[in-house]
Design a protein around this motif. Sequence first.
Motif, short mmCIF file in Angstrom:
data_model
loop_
_atom_site.label_atom_id
_atom_site.label_comp_id
_atom_site.label_asym_id
_atom_site.label_seq_id
_atom_site.Cartn_x
_atom_site.Cartn_y
_atom_site.Cartn_z
N MET A 14 31.37 54.76 34.79
CA MET A 14 32.27 53.87 35.50
C MET A 14 32.24 52.52 34.78
O MET A 14 31.19 51.90 34.67
N ASN A 15 33.38 52.06 34.31
CA ASN A 15 33.44 50.81 33.58
C ASN A 15 33.81 49.62 34.44
O ASN A 15 33.34 48.52 34.22
N ASN A 16 34.69 49.82 35.39
CA ASN A 16 35.16 48.73 36.24
C ASN A 16 35.00 49.13 37.70
O ASN A 16 35.24 50.27 38.06
N LEU A 17 34.62 48.16 38.50
CA LEU A 17 34.39 48.43 39.91
C LEU A 17 34.82 47.23 40.72
O LEU A 17 34.55 46.08 40.33
N GLY A 18 35.47 47.47 41.82
CA GLY A 18 35.79 46.43 42.78
C GLY A 18 34.95 46.63 44.02
O GLY A 18 34.83 47.74 44.52
N VAL A 19 34.34 45.56 44.50
CA VAL A 19 33.51 45.63 45.70
C VAL A 19 34.14 44.73 46.75
O VAL A 19 34.33 43.53 46.51
N LEU A 62 22.78 44.89 52.12
CA LEU A 62 22.13 46.19 51.97
C LEU A 62 22.97 47.15 51.12
O LEU A 62 22.43 47.86 50.26
N ALA A 63 24.27 47.16 51.33
CA ALA A 63 25.14 48.03 50.55
C ALA A 63 25.14 47.61 49.08
O ALA A 63 25.10 48.46 48.18
N HIS A 64 25.15 46.32 48.84
CA HIS A 64 25.12 45.82 47.46
C HIS A 64 23.81 46.20 46.78
O HIS A 64 23.80 46.64 45.63
N ALA A 65 22.70 46.06 47.49
CA ALA A 65 21.39 46.44 46.93
C ALA A 65 21.36 47.93 46.60
O ALA A 65 20.87 48.32 45.54
N GLU A 66 21.90 48.74 47.48
CA GLU A 66 21.92 50.19 47.24
C GLU A 66 22.81 50.53 46.04
O GLU A 66 22.44 51.37 45.21
N ALA A 67 23.96 49.88 45.94
CA ALA A 67 24.84 50.12 44.80
C ALA A 67 24.15 49.75 43.50
O ALA A 67 24.28 50.45 42.49
N GLY A 68 23.39 48.66 43.51
CA GLY A 68 22.63 48.28 42.33
C GLY A 68 21.57 49.30 41.97
O GLY A 68 21.40 49.65 40.80
N GLU A 69 20.87 49.80 42.98
CA GLU A 69 19.84 50.82 42.75
C GLU A 69 20.44 52.10 42.17
O GLU A 69 19.81 52.78 41.37
N LEU A 70 21.66 52.41 42.55
CA LEU A 70 22.33 53.62 42.07
C LEU A 70 22.99 53.42 40.71
O LEU A 70 23.58 54.34 40.16
N GLY A 71 22.92 52.20 40.19
CA GLY A 71 23.51 51.92 38.89
C GLY A 71 25.01 51.73 38.91
O GLY A 71 25.66 51.82 37.87
N LEU A 72 25.57 51.48 40.08
CA LEU A 72 27.02 51.35 40.19
C LEU A 72 27.54 49.98 39.80
O LEU A 72 28.75 49.79 39.68
N LEU A 73 26.67 49.02 39.60
CA LEU A 73 27.12 47.65 39.35
C LEU A 73 27.05 47.28 37.87
O LEU A 73 27.06 46.10 37.52
N ARG A 74 27.02 48.27 37.01
CA ARG A 74 27.03 48.02 35.56
C ARG A 74 28.48 47.79 35.12
O ARG A 74 29.40 48.36 35.68
N GLY A 75 28.65 47.03 34.09
CA GLY A 75 30.00 46.79 33.57
C GLY A 75 30.69 45.70 34.36
O GLY A 75 30.05 44.87 35.01
N ALA A 76 31.99 45.70 34.32
CA ALA A 76 32.79 44.68 34.99
C ALA A 76 32.83 44.98 36.49
O ALA A 76 33.20 46.08 36.89
N VAL A 77 32.46 44.01 37.28
CA VAL A 77 32.48 44.16 38.73
C VAL A 77 33.24 42.96 39.31
O VAL A 77 32.95 41.83 38.97
N ALA A 78 34.20 43.24 40.16
CA ALA A 78 34.94 42.19 40.86
C ALA A 78 34.55 42.25 42.33
O ALA A 78 34.40 43.33 42.91
N TYR A 79 34.35 41.10 42.93
CA TYR A 79 33.95 41.01 44.34
C TYR A 79 35.03 40.28 45.15
O TYR A 79 35.64 39.34 44.67
N ALA A 80 35.19 40.72 46.39
CA ALA A 80 36.11 40.05 47.31
C ALA A 80 35.56 40.20 48.72
O ALA A 80 34.89 41.15 49.04
N GLY A 81 35.90 39.24 49.54
CA GLY A 81 35.51 39.35 50.94
C GLY A 81 34.65 38.22 51.38
O GLY A 81 34.20 37.39 50.68
#
Length: 89
Positions: free
Chosen positions: A1-6, A70-89
């Motif tokens: 996964m290269n790009n992710l929106g959270v 908690l969700a952000h921490a879990e996503a980091g543990e799963l390696g989902l926050l590598r690459g370009a990540v955009a945040y909103a909210g």
Amino acid sequence: MNNLGVLFPGQGTQRPGMGRAWQGSDGWALVGDMSEWTGVGLAWLLLEADARELRRTDRAQLAVFAVGVLAHAEAGELGLLRGAVAYAG
């Protein structure tokens, strides 16, 4: 996964027991830290507070924020926050 929106949801998404899904996660230790920083028992808020308690703005916003952390921490543990990540909210 290269790009992710959270997207972090806001007030109105709080529900009784909303922390149960995260209770067994490694990130759950953050609940103790956040409780200390805020002066609010977040484990109680995320696991036991009823809908009436969670309608209070001060409680709702803390609960929604804590679950987002908690969700952000879990996503980091799963390696989902590598690459370009955009945040909103």
